[in-house]
Enzyme design. Sequence first.
Site, PDB file in Angstrom:
ATOM      1  N   ARG A  72       0.810  -1.228   0.000  1.00  0.00           N
ATOM      2  CA  ARG A  72       0.000   0.000   0.000  1.00  0.00           C
ATOM      3  C   ARG A  72       0.838   1.269   0.000  1.00  0.00           C
ATOM      4  O   ARG A  72       0.339   2.336  -0.361  1.00  0.00           O
ATOM      5  CB  ARG A  72      -0.996  -0.059   1.157  1.00  0.00           C
ATOM      6  N   GLU A 109       2.548  -9.593  14.230  1.00  0.00           N
ATOM      7  CA  GLU A 109       1.880 -10.041  15.443  1.00  0.00           C
ATOM      8  C   GLU A 109       1.984 -11.562  15.578  1.00  0.00           C
ATOM      9  O   GLU A 109       2.179 -12.085  16.657  1.00  0.00           O
ATOM     10  CB  GLU A 109       0.425  -9.601  15.443  1.00  0.00           C
TER      11      GLU A 109
HETATM   12  O1  LIG Z   1       3.152  -1.515  11.730  1.00  0.00           O
HETATM   13  P1  LIG Z   1       3.071  -2.970  11.359  1.00  0.00           P
HETATM   14  O2  LIG Z   1       2.575  -3.834  12.477  1.00  0.00           O
HETATM   15  O3  LIG Z   1       4.362  -3.480  10.797  1.00  0.00           O
HETATM   16  O4  LIG Z   1       1.941  -3.128  10.237  1.00  0.00           O
HETATM   17  C1  LIG Z   1       1.773  -2.213   9.178  1.00  0.00           C
HETATM   18  C2  LIG Z   1       1.878  -2.887   7.841  1.00  0.00           C
HETATM   19  O5  LIG Z   1       0.832  -3.878   7.707  1.00  0.00           O
HETATM   20  C3  LIG Z   1       0.158  -3.671   6.466  1.00  0.00           C
HETATM   21  O6  LIG Z   1       0.791  -4.337   5.413  1.00  0.00           O
HETATM   22  P2  LIG Z   1       0.792  -5.927   5.258  1.00  0.00           P
HETATM   23  O7  LIG Z   1       2.034  -6.483   5.907  1.00  0.00           O
HETATM   24  O8  LIG Z   1      -0.531  -6.444   5.731  1.00  0.00           O
HETATM   25  O9  LIG Z   1       0.995  -6.137   3.709  1.00  0.00           O
HETATM   26  P3  LIG Z   1       0.135  -5.703   2.418  1.00  0.00           P
HETATM   27  O10 LIG Z   1       0.204  -4.187   2.310  1.00  0.00           O
HETATM   28  O11 LIG Z   1       0.892  -6.379   1.328  1.00  0.00           O
HETATM   29  O12 LIG Z   1      -1.263  -6.189   2.594  1.00  0.00           O
HETATM   30  C4  LIG Z   1       0.269  -2.186   6.235  1.00  0.00           C
HETATM   31  O13 LIG Z   1       0.038  -1.816   4.884  1.00  0.00           O
HETATM   32  C5  LIG Z   1       1.660  -1.875   6.722  1.00  0.00           C
HETATM   33  O14 LIG Z   1       2.636  -2.074   5.691  1.00  0.00           O
HETATM   34  N1  LIG Z   2      -6.103  -3.089  11.307  1.00  0.00           N
HETATM   35  C1  LIG Z   2      -5.433  -3.018  10.145  1.00  0.00           C
HETATM   36  N2  LIG Z   2      -6.040  -2.537   9.029  1.00  0.00           N
HETATM   37  C2  LIG Z   2      -5.353  -2.460   7.844  1.00  0.00           C
HETATM   38  N3  LIG Z   2      -4.082  -2.837   7.700  1.00  0.00           N
HETATM   39  C3  LIG Z   2      -3.446  -3.314   8.792  1.00  0.00           C
HETATM   40  N4  LIG Z   2      -2.163  -3.734   8.971  1.00  0.00           N
HETATM   41  C4  LIG Z   2      -2.012  -4.113  10.258  1.00  0.00           C
HETATM   42  N5  LIG Z   2      -3.169  -3.934  10.946  1.00  0.00           N
HETATM   43  C5  LIG Z   2      -4.068  -3.430  10.043  1.00  0.00           C
END
Ligand SMILES: O=P(O)(O)OC[C@H]1O[C@H](OP(=O)(O)OP(=O)(O)O)[C@H](O)[C@@H]1O
Ligand SMILES: Nc1ncnc2[nH]cnc12
Length: 193
Positions: A72, A109
């Site tokens: 994202r 997590e």
């Molecule tokens: O602060 P944190 O606990 O590290 O979490 C934040 C990250 O989690 C989500 O990405 P995700 O790893 O779900 O990957 P994605 O964007 O590919 O769905 C979000 O877009 C951040 O990159």
């Molecule tokens: N609650 C949440 N919503 C969207 N992205 C996330 N990445 C980690 N936690 C999330």
Amino acid sequence: MFAVENGLQGDPRLKAISDAIRVIPHFPKTGIMFQDITTLLLDPVAFKHVVDIFVDRYEHMNISLVAGVEARGFIFGPPIALAIGAKFIPLRKPGKLPGKVISEEYELEYGRDRLEMSVEAVKSDERALVIDDLVATGGTLSASISLLERAGAEVVECACVVGLPKFKGQCKLKGKPLYVLVEPSQFDELTTL
Ligand SMILES: O=P(O)(O)OC[C@H]1O[C@H](OP(=O)(O)OP(=O)(O)O)[C@H](O)[C@@H]1O
Ligand SMILES: Nc1ncnc2[nH]cnc12
């Protein structure tokens, strides 16, 4: 959603941004309130507010490099990089980048993940900004900071559209400032992924 301490209190753009983010209970797992920024992307006015706020903040900070975190951060990073005249570097999940990469593991997590960066993309002494959609535990951004610092860049700040409440009051990551636009209310956030 409520605004966080970001110097924009009372700015109506923050409400428009909050209102455009959909909250999906129990996605992708039970107990998680998913902050869905894809609905923000359907609203060009709110999407532009996000880009404008970040561009206003960073255009005079002499930033040469914007790093976006897969997936994202790839949405918000490039328009900001183009507007401030900086290059864009994708920080990717493992095995996606060709050439010489460096990688950092980080805690999720449940379990661990890894981010990679093309080492040739960074010149020493560059000033970097890290962009992602959301900060939850900060593990992803901390790994991003480490990658950039290992390659010789100075990380000026990390910036996210959404900061989850467990992050409240925390405005530093590995000693670097964190800038967040909005934060869900307690009701909106049960836990993180
Ligand atoms: O602060 P944190 O606990 O590290 O979490 C934040 C990250 O989690 C989500 O990405 P995700 O790893 O779900 O990957 P994605 O964007 O590919 O769905 C979000 O877009 C951040 O990159
Ligand atoms: N609650 C949440 N919503 C969207 N992205 C996330 N990445 C980690 N936690 C999330």
